[in-house]
Design a protein around this motif. Sequence first.
Motif, PDB file in Angstrom:
ATOM      1  N   ASP A  90       0.909  -1.215   0.047  1.00 21.59           N
ATOM      2  CA  ASP A  90       0.082   0.074  -0.093  1.00 21.59           C
ATOM      3  C   ASP A  90       0.767   1.269  -0.093  1.00 21.59           C
ATOM      4  O   ASP A  90       0.727   2.348  -0.732  1.00 21.59           O
ATOM      5  N   MET A  91       1.765   1.132   0.775  1.00 27.38           N
ATOM      6  CA  MET A  91       2.811   2.346   0.976  1.00 27.38           C
ATOM      7  C   MET A  91       3.603   2.646  -0.398  1.00 27.38           C
ATOM      8  O   MET A  91       3.894   3.832  -1.004  1.00 27.38           O
TER       9      MET A  91
ATOM     10  N   GLU B 299       2.474   1.872  -3.561  1.00 26.26           N
ATOM     11  CA  GLU B 299       1.380   2.290  -4.421  1.00 26.26           C
ATOM     12  C   GLU B 299       1.245   3.983  -3.971  1.00 26.26           C
ATOM     13  O   GLU B 299       0.721   4.617  -4.889  1.00 26.26           O
ATOM     14  N   LYS B 300       1.012   4.165  -2.948  1.00 24.52           N
ATOM     15  CA  LYS B 300       1.117   5.544  -2.455  1.00 24.52           C
ATOM     16  C   LYS B 300       2.296   6.390  -2.662  1.00 24.52           C
ATOM     17  O   LYS B 300       2.424   7.631  -2.583  1.00 24.52           O
TER      18      LYS B 300
ATOM     19  N   GLU C 283       5.347   6.154  -1.137  1.00 26.98           N
ATOM     20  CA  GLU C 283       6.090   6.197  -0.032  1.00 26.98           C
ATOM     21  C   GLU C 283       7.111   4.980  -0.143  1.00 26.98           C
ATOM     22  O   GLU C 283       6.938   4.035   0.879  1.00 26.98           O
TER      23      GLU C 283
END
Length: 391
Positions: free
Chosen positions: A51-52, A54-55, A57
């Motif tokens: 998720d990080m 994809e964001k 980060e």
Amino acid sequence: MLNKTIISSLLLAGLACLISGCNETQAEKKQAAVKRWQKKSSVANLPVANDMLEKGETDTAMELVEKCLTVDVENAQANLIKAKTLYAQGKIVEAEDYLHRAVKYDKKLHEAWFWLGTFAHENGDQLMALSYYQRALDQAPANIEYIVAMSELYASQGKYEKAIAFLEEKSRVMPLNKDLAVAQADLYLRSGNVQLAISIYKRVLVTNGQSPDIIAALGYCYVMDHQWAMASEMFEKLIKDATDKQKETYLELLAVISVNNSQYGKAVKYFDELSLARREDADLWLKMGHAALGANAPKRALACANRALAIRSGWSDAIALKGCAEYMTGDYFKSVKTFEMIRGDNKLACFAWLMTGRNLRKIGEHERAQLAFEKASTLDPDNKLVAFINK
């Protein structure tokens, strides 16, 4: 007595050994339990790391995935996420290395095979890309991203028929899949079969609803097929719910479509609306002026030319527009003076002499007009308009 003492000693020693062995087993079990917990907790962080990533980060994603690899270096998913993170950081060689590790630890990890295929395709190694994509599809035959990637690989080799046949085969299994249909239409369009692309996009609108991206794609197809009225209808639909930036794009498209469809009045309307957001765009004012000439509105064209020149002084294209507008309003003397300004322009000299001749003819100076036409003919002997007027 001695025997009893010996036996007692042996029993005590044996008991001590048993107790010691038991303690070691308990310690090992505790250590193994800790390792299992560490593995589970680190693996549980992998979805968060993804998720990080994809964001955007990447540092946080890398920190989480490194924790997992410290505990379990052979975790295939962790190696895959690290590869993707390295790729996002621009570390392509290292990323590819971790992809190979991922498939080494789990040969069924289809996403890793797909990424390897993408790397190979980008590097121009089409044979390896084909092999890797096939490995990914073997594990996930219904994955649309993998299917489209394989068809794009065929298309990049110029094998449009094979690419389209591959998509058609998959479409028979998933007939209502929008993304497959769009990929198929795109390939038809790129291979020059605009009509088939149009038919697919129209079908998608019926089966999947009025999606703005499909309406836009269909609109562009109509433009390519010179179906101006249908193209206009598509982009008119999109304006209603468009963002400000999208609205600008659609308004300009509609204006150009209207010009091509000889609907100059509509074109002026679209350009006028567009000018509210682009007051200092000289090119826009020039296009609006051309449309106004086509709509037989020379005064509007003259105003547009003057606006363009106020923004971009001395612009020969805008001067030519101004001269044409003056000619259409019957102000022939002014028009001659205006065209005189661009007779030395490499691009517009022939046109300037041609229009000078037309203006001079209007005011009765036929000899000077003939000289101007001859000058235009010298500059561009193959110009059909010059030849027609000079007959």
